[in-house]
Scaffold this active site. Structure first.
Site, PDB file in Angstrom:
ATOM      1  N   GLY A  40      27.806  17.414  51.942  1.00 41.60           N
ATOM      2  CA  GLY A  40      28.651  16.294  51.536  1.00 41.60           C
ATOM      3  C   GLY A  40      28.692  15.144  52.521  1.00 41.60           C
ATOM      4  CG  LEU A  42     -20.820  15.822  40.789  1.00 40.69           C
ATOM      5  CD1 LEU A  42     -19.822  15.043  39.967  1.00 40.69           C
ATOM      6  CD2 LEU A  42     -22.046  14.960  41.095  1.00 40.69           C
ATOM      7  CB  CYS A  67       6.027  16.314  55.499  1.00 40.87           C
ATOM      8  SG  CYS A  67       6.797  14.829  56.186  1.00 40.87           S
ATOM      9  CB  CYS A 112      13.068  13.801  54.798  1.00 39.20           C
ATOM     10  SG  CYS A 112      13.168  15.581  54.854  1.00 39.20           S
ATOM     11  CD  GLU A 162      26.667  14.251  49.284  1.00 41.77           C
ATOM     12  OE1 GLU A 162      27.744  13.940  49.823  1.00 41.77           O
ATOM     13  OE2 GLU A 162      26.574  15.021  48.327  1.00 41.77           O
ATOM     14  CB  VAL A 209     -16.562  29.434  46.465  1.00 44.80           C
ATOM     15  CG1 VAL A 209     -15.516  28.697  47.292  1.00 44.80           C
ATOM     16  CG2 VAL A 209     -15.876  30.307  45.434  1.00 44.80           C
ATOM     17  CB  VAL A 210     -18.641  23.887  46.642  1.00 45.31           C
ATOM     18  CG1 VAL A 210     -19.014  22.795  47.636  1.00 45.31           C
ATOM     19  CG2 VAL A 210     -19.898  24.421  45.962  1.00 45.31           C
TER      20      VAL A 210
HETATM   21  C1  LIG Z   1      -4.437  19.642  44.397  1.00 44.58           C
HETATM   22  C2  LIG Z   1      -5.580  19.364  43.454  1.00 44.58           C
HETATM   23  C3  LIG Z   1      -5.607  18.158  42.783  1.00 44.58           C
HETATM   24  C4  LIG Z   1      -6.643  17.884  41.908  1.00 44.58           C
HETATM   25  N1  LIG Z   1      -6.635  16.707  41.221  1.00 44.58           N
HETATM   26  C5  LIG Z   1      -7.619  16.443  40.327  1.00 44.58           C
HETATM   27  C6  LIG Z   1      -7.606  15.252  39.569  1.00 44.58           C
HETATM   28  O1  LIG Z   1      -6.719  14.415  39.706  1.00 44.58           O
HETATM   29  N2  LIG Z   1      -8.611  15.068  38.685  1.00 44.58           N
HETATM   30  C7  LIG Z   1      -9.610  15.983  38.526  1.00 44.58           C
HETATM   31  O2  LIG Z   1     -10.520  15.741  37.745  1.00 44.58           O
HETATM   32  N3  LIG Z   1      -9.630  17.111  39.227  1.00 44.58           N
HETATM   33  C8  LIG Z   1      -8.662  17.366  40.102  1.00 44.58           C
HETATM   34  N4  LIG Z   1      -8.674  18.544  40.791  1.00 44.58           N
HETATM   35  C9  LIG Z   1      -9.736  19.501  40.502  1.00 44.58           C
HETATM   36  C10 LIG Z   1     -10.873  19.371  41.485  1.00 44.58           C
HETATM   37  O3  LIG Z   1     -11.503  18.146  41.385  1.00 44.58           O
HETATM   38  C11 LIG Z   1     -11.868  20.442  41.178  1.00 44.58           C
HETATM   39  O4  LIG Z   1     -11.224  21.662  41.373  1.00 44.58           O
HETATM   40  C12 LIG Z   1     -13.053  20.375  42.085  1.00 44.58           C
HETATM   41  O5  LIG Z   1     -13.849  19.257  41.835  1.00 44.58           O
HETATM   42  C13 LIG Z   1     -13.879  21.607  41.948  1.00 44.58           C
HETATM   43  O6  LIG Z   1     -14.833  21.620  42.990  1.00 44.58           O
HETATM   44  P1  LIG Z   1     -14.880  22.778  44.061  1.00 44.58           P
HETATM   45  O7  LIG Z   1     -16.063  22.542  44.874  1.00 44.58           O
HETATM   46  O8  LIG Z   1     -13.606  22.864  44.804  1.00 44.58           O
HETATM   47  O9  LIG Z   1     -15.033  24.003  43.098  1.00 44.58           O
HETATM   48  P2  LIG Z   1     -14.900  25.528  43.407  1.00 44.58           P
HETATM   49  O10 LIG Z   1     -13.485  25.953  43.322  1.00 44.58           O
HETATM   50  O11 LIG Z   1     -15.600  25.836  44.642  1.00 44.58           O
HETATM   51  O12 LIG Z   1     -15.674  26.068  42.131  1.00 44.58           O
HETATM   52  C14 LIG Z   1     -15.171  25.837  40.852  1.00 44.58           C
HETATM   53  C15 LIG Z   1     -16.046  26.451  39.764  1.00 44.58           C
HETATM   54  O13 LIG Z   1     -17.265  25.754  39.649  1.00 44.58           O
HETATM   55  C16 LIG Z   1     -18.367  26.628  39.708  1.00 44.58           C
HETATM   56  N5  LIG Z   1     -19.425  25.951  40.445  1.00 44.58           N
HETATM   57  C17 LIG Z   1     -19.261  25.214  41.572  1.00 44.58           C
HETATM   58  N6  LIG Z   1     -20.437  24.688  41.932  1.00 44.58           N
HETATM   59  C18 LIG Z   1     -21.351  25.118  41.030  1.00 44.58           C
HETATM   60  C19 LIG Z   1     -22.728  24.913  40.872  1.00 44.58           C
HETATM   61  N7  LIG Z   1     -23.420  24.155  41.703  1.00 44.58           N
HETATM   62  N8  LIG Z   1     -23.369  25.508  39.839  1.00 44.58           N
HETATM   63  C20 LIG Z   1     -22.685  26.281  38.968  1.00 44.58           C
HETATM   64  N9  LIG Z   1     -21.372  26.495  39.071  1.00 44.58           N
HETATM   65  C21 LIG Z   1     -20.724  25.932  40.081  1.00 44.58           C
HETATM   66  C22 LIG Z   1     -17.858  27.842  40.413  1.00 44.58           C
HETATM   67  O14 LIG Z   1     -18.565  28.985  40.008  1.00 44.58           O
HETATM   68  C23 LIG Z   1     -16.415  27.897  40.014  1.00 44.58           C
HETATM   69  O15 LIG Z   1     -16.281  28.592  38.818  1.00 44.58           O
HETATM   70  C24 LIG Z   1      -7.668  18.840  41.694  1.00 44.58           C
HETATM   71  C25 LIG Z   1      -7.633  20.055  42.377  1.00 44.58           C
HETATM   72  C26 LIG Z   1      -6.606  20.327  43.242  1.00 44.58           C
HETATM   73  C27 LIG Z   1      -6.561  21.633  43.951  1.00 44.58           C
HETATM   74  S1  FES Z   2       9.580  16.405  54.394  1.00 43.61           S
HETATM   75 FE1  FES Z   2       8.951  14.701  55.559  1.00 43.61          FE
HETATM   76  S2  FES Z   2      10.378  14.695  57.150  1.00 43.61           S
HETATM   77 FE2  FES Z   2      11.125  16.261  55.863  1.00 43.61          FE
END
Ligand SMILES: Cc1cc2nc3c(=O)[nH]c(=O)nc-3n(C[C@H](O)[C@H](O)[C@H](O)COP(=O)(O)OP(=O)(O)OC[C@H]3O[C@@H](n4cnc5c(N)ncnc54)[C@H](O)[C@@H]3O)c2cc1C
Ligand code: FES
Length: 1271
Positions: free
Chosen positions: A1023, A294, A59, A93, A1205, A204-205
């Site tokens: 162990g 957003l 990590c 770890c 352990e 995709v953003v």
């Molecule tokens: C590890 C992880 C943890 C997360 N934890 C949380 C959490 O705790 N709480 C939470 O609320 N969310 C959480 N999320 C979700 C995350 O917030 C959303 O996936 C993120 O905000 C989406 O934004 P993006 O830009 O990555 O979207 P993208 O993956 O780029 O797009 C997502 C979708 O939105 C559409 N889209 C994007 N922009 C537009 C636009 N301008 N107009 C029309 N459609 C659009 C796309 O077509 C697509 O379908 C988590 C995600 C991950 C991977």
């Molecule tokens: S996962 Fe952090 S040191 Fe092994």
């Protein structure tokens, strides 16, 4: 630079989710670019390594990048910024403490915890602890050694990219891949045209929504449109009616914008901003927020969105455009009729979002409860807003939205409409609770099965909103509105992650010890710097071999079935596919080791490997594997649970039993008897490096090199040789280091190595098999779930006279080591207590789950928890405190265990007394009582738990060890032994041993790899025994060499090492020696129930304090003090790291980590999204570890004790502290005194146990039944 921003800045991101195409115009820094041993190591890398912040090191590059990014933006960050920066990183770890120690050296905050809870801050306490013993030390590293952080020395943003950004006209970019096209327009018009032409193409953003769907759910998009470079989507504007934020703005940017707005605008206007900001703080980790947009969060309309409920409740507006024009719609419209409604057309684009200012008389709040406080999707999130008629508490407008309840955000519309015109009082609350429960209908089987919990959260959050608003009304007009009772106030505050404070105390080496002798000193991990620079090589870092193939496995989707056919014809047509590997390709033995069950023809669990696809890339192999079709014929019975196994009499033999004293007679004479049961869920190893193998045929004599991540190379060699039908001498197994194992890379690694080797043998190519996290979790099993049923006879004064206990353990589909786990659970079940009449039985159940296997602690964490549960229940029944009952029943003087092994419990009692004292147990208990009196919805709890941890592997042959030491003519030494570096620092310790024995500096000694070619037939590194046994072997080899050198040294005593080696060579003295340790004598006669299976005992005690939120079930680990007897530590930094890491893994086992299965036996929790291991937010705010001084151990090298352990079990002190807090709640509410708590004691279980009107509204007073958990 980041696409959605025009600013130059530094942002951390997850490589696995970041599309390369999105990086156009940006400069990317990876850990290799931060610093390296070849150029210059960066202060972050240096301090992480020197503060002992790496164990297995897997990590560590991620940690480096998070800290580095923060320091590039804030060279002197606050503690808050630092803990936030690490919230998205996981370490399995270390327990995080040493990583945070390294971080603190960069922070500007004082080192004081600022807390005077006990009338003393951490610094005062530290002084108290120091005052006691001169010989003790509390510093594991010396900051004077650190190079300063000089921001002027950092790389600058590449000028050519800067010029490109400034000068080049922006134009649409198009990237073509093998199957996909990426189009990145720069104007809104172009985007509208593209969207009209490709309405199905996602925008995709951040790719955090689209990416995981493509990666894990098989979703495929031939075209993606990337709108991040369009200025309109990146606006941030303060308007007269609110704040406009562009849809492509990252959540991190949004966080900054809202934070600034809150600082600049009047409070009354920013209540919505404040509520949104609160959600953003815990949404994902920083790496996610830096890229996630957003717009993406809103448009995905995921049920688990934290933002949509609050944005919808806050009346936010969406600005949409398409070729048809532009329009504004309320955000709430997109949830009007559930998911998939047509509020937004496929060709429409979200340009920006308007977040309105709040108004006078308007109150708004956001809530969430997740399986982990940070970086976890919410179980339920909520946004609520109320507007009162001016100057009153009469509801004019009410908005309540929930996430997590249905497939998308839902609105409690009817409830809100009905309540308009009501006053904000208890009648309204009562009605609202009933209405909202009626209106928000949860499907019977929510994906995570937490239906009742979700319902309770739905009403609890509304209640919390009710309290918040009441309190705000009071602030507005204290004469009219009395606010809430004082004892309710604390529940309004959410638990926050603070930078933990810690103290580590160990015994200094004697002043007389030579400064060169490293034994007993806190030496840095031998690979620490390489971990931090990313130079440490793991299997998947080994450069690819010419013609190498990648393997993807195809697994069974049925728990018990006959395979009728396997059709790979479609898979073979996929690009890059080379071959399909099936059982028919195994040249010789094909069966699970230790099993008579034939593989393949029958599948006996979901996740069993049926065949594998070899292709020219991992992506191709994975794609093709998805095309293999398997036809099954269902078989009966399908046994999944322990109850099923008991019903079908399905067990692995033998069942084991131990009996001591006259149990039945004792039951007749005791004052009282209690009976009960506890269920303990399994645990996933979650080593950071998944199972990995690279098999390379050498082209002659059927020789094969197998590079593998395993704890047991000799076993891998045996398995591979047996599968291929060649003698073991043709299979060379190599292990440089392992990225975490915890028992999981023992037998399971053999199975996977065989699969890879069979493929390599068939194709005559090198074959790489790296399991994805999902496959690893699905296939390889984990810790055994347990059910413990007990009957305990005790006297009214707390003496326990008789115990009869049965353990049923879920072994899964093959025996693996389940019977051994059952045996160990029996041998260690007494923990620290002398029970005069004791009967215990353990049965390993054979079920159709993936086969469970060894896991740190090996049965003791489960049977020990059962013991501590009945101890606690005896305390409840007798009215004594749990610590009194523990003391009364603890081993006191030279005594015998229940299988007649002698033990001297002196150090057990010392640990207990020292921990009592160091933790200030009694005064804190009094303070907690006081706190609990003054707080109704928040309660604290404390528990102190002793531990006896027997060391031993049961048989002499299992603890034999060998070493090989070469001295070269330049004086350098190459050391090897049979132990494996799993992160436990074994090589560092072995170099310390060799350094002492040969009397040379550690820098002369190098360790290269563990290999079957240098040390044959080595026992597994398991162990806690690695250092003990290999240390003896290394010592033996070094002593042999020194003996040979002695005459030369005697002849030239003033000479130095190099002179002596040169001379020895010239005198033809062999400069290579093996060392050997025969192992510890051990025996156990299961017929008689007697024996000496253990060599010695470790002791320890942990005291933990927690605080719970009774409304949500959330909890915070406030403080833990551990005192451990580990003899004389060879390396206190490594050993304290082992104790802390194991303890935190124990917190995971007992309070967080929850495996969930479908009713068909399919594991549903297959990644970090669904399965939560402890993160930085979970470690105790105050975390102290002391090593017991003056403890000797005649049985192990340099009087040390093997401790890998033991610390895990001490995590149960948190479980019992939680129980203490729950007991207080229940006592206060006059609830039934006896209650059962199962492990893991998650927020869901805690909430259920804190029965109140809300739980009764949902489920009566019963505890929840978690439908997905399979013990
Ligand atoms: C590890 C992880 C943890 C997360 N934890 C949380 C959490 O705790 N709480 C939470 O609320 N969310 C959480 N999320 C979700 C995350 O917030 C959303 O996936 C993120 O905000 C989406 O934004 P993006 O830009 O990555 O979207 P993208 O993956 O780029 O797009 C997502 C979708 O939105 C559409 N889209 C994007 N922009 C537009 C636009 N301008 N107009 C029309 N459609 C659009 C796309 O077509 C697509 O379908 C988590 C995600 C991950 C991977
Ligand atoms: S996962 Fe952090 S040191 Fe092994």
């Amino acid at each position: 630079r980041i696409g959605s921003l025009s600013l130059a800045g530094h942002y951390s991101a997850n490589a696995c989710l970041l599309p390369i195409c999105s990086l156009y115009g940006m400069a990317v820094t990876t850990v290799e670019g931060v610093g390296s041993t070849r150029t210059r190591i960066h202060p972050v890398q240096e301090r992480l390594a020197k503060c002992h912040g790496s164990q297995c090191g897997f990590c560590t590059p991620g940690m480096v990048m998070s800290i580095y990014t923060l320091l590039r933006n804030h060279p002197e960050p606050t503690y808050e910024q630092m803990t936030a920066a690490l919230a998205g990183n996981l370490c399995r770890c270390t327990g995080y403490r040493p990583i945070l120690d390294a971080c603190k050296t960069f922070c500007k905050d004082s080192v004081c915890c600022q807390s005077k809870a006990n009338g003393k801050c951490c610094l005062d306490q530290e002084e108290d602890l120091f005052d006691r013993k001169e010989k003790e030390s509390a510093s594991l590293f010396s900051p004077d050694e650190f190079q300063p952080l000089d921001p002027t020395q950092e790389f600058i943003f590449p000028p050519e990219l800067m010029r490109m950004a400034e000068n080049q006209p922006k134009r649409t970019l198009v990237f073509h891949g093998e199957r996909m096209m990426w189009i990145s327009p720069v104007t809104l018009d172009e985007l509208q045209d593209l969207k009209a032409a490709h309405p199905k193409a996602p925008l995709v953003v951040g790719n955090t929504g689209v990416g995981p769907d493509m990666k894990f759910k098989g979703v495929f998009h031939p075209i993606v449109i990337a709108p991040a470079r369009i200025p309109d989507l990146n606006v941030v504007k303060c308007m007269s009616d609110g704040l406009t934020i562009g849809a492509a703005c990252s959540l991190s940017l949004m966080k900054d914008v809202l934070r600034n707005a809150i600082l600049e605008l009047p409070e009354e206007k920013t209540k919505i901003f404040y509520a949104v900001l609160q959600q953003l703080r815990t949404l994902g980790g920083e790496q996610i927020r830096n890229v996630a947009s957003l717009g993406g969060n809103i448009i995905s309309r995921k049920s688990t969105s934290d933002l949509n409920p609050i944005l919808a409740a806050g009346n936010c507006m969406l600005n949409l455009v398409s070729q048809g024009g532009k329009r504004w719609i309320p955000l709430s419209d997109i949830f009007a009729n559930g998911v998939g409604n047509d509020a937004i057309m496929p060709e429409e684009v979200l340009v920006s979002v308007r977040i309105p200012y709040s108004r006078k008389g308007e109150y708004i709040s956001a809530f969430r409860q997740a399986p982990r406080r940070e970086n976890a999707l919410p179980i339920i999130s909520a946004g609520m807003r109320v507007l009162f008629e001016e100057g009153t508490d009469k509801i004019k407008d009410l908005s309540v939205f929930y996430g997590g309840a249905a497939s998308t955000t839902v609105c409690a519309k009817q409830t809100c409409q009905t309540l308009i015109g009501r006053y904000w009082n208890e009648q309204m609350l009562d009605e609202a609770s009933r209405l909202v429960l009626n209106e928000i209908v949860l499907p019977d089987s929510a994906w995570d099965g937490k239906v009742e919990y979700k319902k309770i959260l739905i009403v609890s959050f509304f209640y919390k909103f009710f309290l918040e608003v009441l309190q705000s009304l009071k602030t507005m007009d204290p004469c009219r509105y009395p606010g809430i009772p004082m004892e309710y106030e604390s529940v309004l505050e959410n638990f926050q992650t603070k930078m933990p404070q810690s103290i580590q105390i160990y015994q200094n080496v004697e002043l007389s010890q030579s400064p060169q002798d490293p034994v007993g000193r806190p030496i840095m991990h031998q690979s620490g710097i390489k971990h931090a620079t990313g130079e440490a090589v793991y299997i998947d870092d080994i450069p690819s071999v010419d013609g190498e193939l990648f393997l993807a496995v195809v697994t069974s989707s049925r728990a018990h079935a006959k395979i009728v056919s396997v059709d790979a014809s479609e898979a073979l047509k996929e690009p890059g596919v080379f071959d399909i590997i099936t059982a028919n390709d195994v040249p010789a033995t094909n069966e699970f080791h230790y099993s008579d069950d034939p593989e393949i023809i029958f599948v006996i669990c979901v996740g069993q490997i049926v065949c594998a696809v070899a292709a020219d890339s991992y992506a191709h192999a994975k794609q093709a594997a998805a095309k293999v079709k398997i036809e099954y014929e269902a078989l009966e019975p399908v046994i999944l649970t322990i109850e099923d196994a008991i019903k079908h009499n399905s067990f692995f033999e033998p069942k084991r039993k131990l009996e001591h004293g006259d149990v039945d007679k004792a039951f007749e004479t005791v004052d009282r008897i209690l009976e009960g049961e506890i269920r303990i869920g399994g645990q996933e190893h979650f080593y950071m490096e998944t199972q990995s193998v690279l098999a390379v045929p050498k082209g002659e004599d059927k020789e094969m090199d197998v590079f593998v991540s395993t704890q047991h190379p000799a076993f891998i060699q045996e398995m591979v040789a047996a599968s291929l039908g060649v003698p073991a001498n043709r299979i060379m197994c190599h292990v440089k280091r392992v990225g975490g194992a915890f028992g999981g890379k023992l037998l399971k690694a053999g199975l996977l190595a065989s699969v890879a080797s069979v493929a390599a043998n068939k194709t005559n190519r090198a074959v790489r098999l790296i399991l994805s996290r999902g496959d690893d979790m699905l296939i390889t099993g984990g810790r055994h779930p347990f059910i413990g049923k007990y009957k305990v006879g005790f006297m009214n004064d707390g003496r326990i006279r008789a115990v009869d206990v049965k353990y049923y353990i879920n072994g899964g589909c093959t025996p693996d080591e389940s019977v051994l786990v059952a045996e160990v659970s029996l041998l260690k079940m007494d923990n620290a207590y002398n029970i005069p009449n004791l009967r215990c039985l353990a049965c390993a159940c054979k079920t159709n789950l993936p086969s469970n296997t060894a896991f740190r602690g090996f049965g003791f964490p489960q049977s020990g928890l059962v013991t501590e549960t009945w101890i606690t229940e005896v305390a409840e029944k007798t009215g004594l405190s749990p610590e009194k009952v523990r003391e009364i029943n603890m081993y006191k003087e030279d005594e015998q265990t229940h299988f007649k092994q002698k033990l001297d419990p002196q150090n057990l009692i010392r640990c207990w007394n020292e921990c009592m004292e160091k933790s200030a147990y009694y005064s804190r208990k009094t303070a907690i009582k006081e706190f609990n009196k003054q707080n109704y919805w928040k309660k604290k709890g404390i528990a102190i738990v002793p531990m006896k941890f027997p060391f031993g592997l049961g048989s002499r042959y299992l603890s034999q060890a060998a070493a090989l030491v070469h001295i070269y003519t330049d004086g350098s030494v190459l050391l090897t032994h049979g132990g494996i570096e799993l992160g436990q620092g074994i090589h560092t310790k072995m170099i310390q041993v060799a350094s002492r024995e040969l009397n040379i500096p550690m820098s002369y000694i190098h360790f290269c790899e563990t290999s079957t070619t240098t040390v044959p037939n080595a026992c597994a590194s398991v162990g806690s025994a690695g250092t003990d046994v290999n240390g003896m072997a290394v010592k033996d080899a070094c002593q042999t060499l020194l003996k040979r050198l002695q005459p030369i040294i005697n002849e030239n005593p003033k000479g130095n090492w190099n002179d002596w080696i040169k001379e020895a060579f010239e005198q033809s003295v062999s400069l290579s020696a093996t060392g050997y340790f025969r192992g510890y004598d051990a025996n156990m006669d299961w017929e008689k129930g007697e024996g000496q299976p253990f060599t010695y005992f470790l002791y320890g005690t942990a005291c933990s304090e927690v605080e719970i939120n009774c409304l949500t079930g959330d909890h915070k680990n406030l403080r833990t003090d551990i005192v451990m007897d580990i003899g004389c530590s060879i390396n206190p930094a490594v050993d304290i790291g082992q104790i802390e890491g194991a303890f935190v893994q124990g917190i995971g086992l007992y309070t967080m980590e929850e495996l969930q299965y479908s009713s068909e036996g399919v594991l549903r929790t297959r990644g970090p999204d669904q399965y939560k291991i402890p993160a930085v937010c979970d470690i105790p705010e105050q975390f102290n570890v002391s090593l017991l001084s003056s403890s000797q151990n005649p049985y192990a090298i340099y009087s040390s004790k093997g401790l890998g352990e033991a610390g895990l079990f001490l995590g149960c002190s948190v479980f019992f502290a939680l129980r203490d807090a729950i007991t207080c709640v229940r006592n206060e509410r006059g609830l039934k005194k006896t209650f059962a708590l199962n492990s893991p004691l998650t927020a869901e279980q805690i909430r259920a146990a804190c029965t109140d009107d809300f739980t009764k509204m949902v489920i009566g007073s019963l505890l929840f039944s978690s439908i997905w958990q399979i013990p």
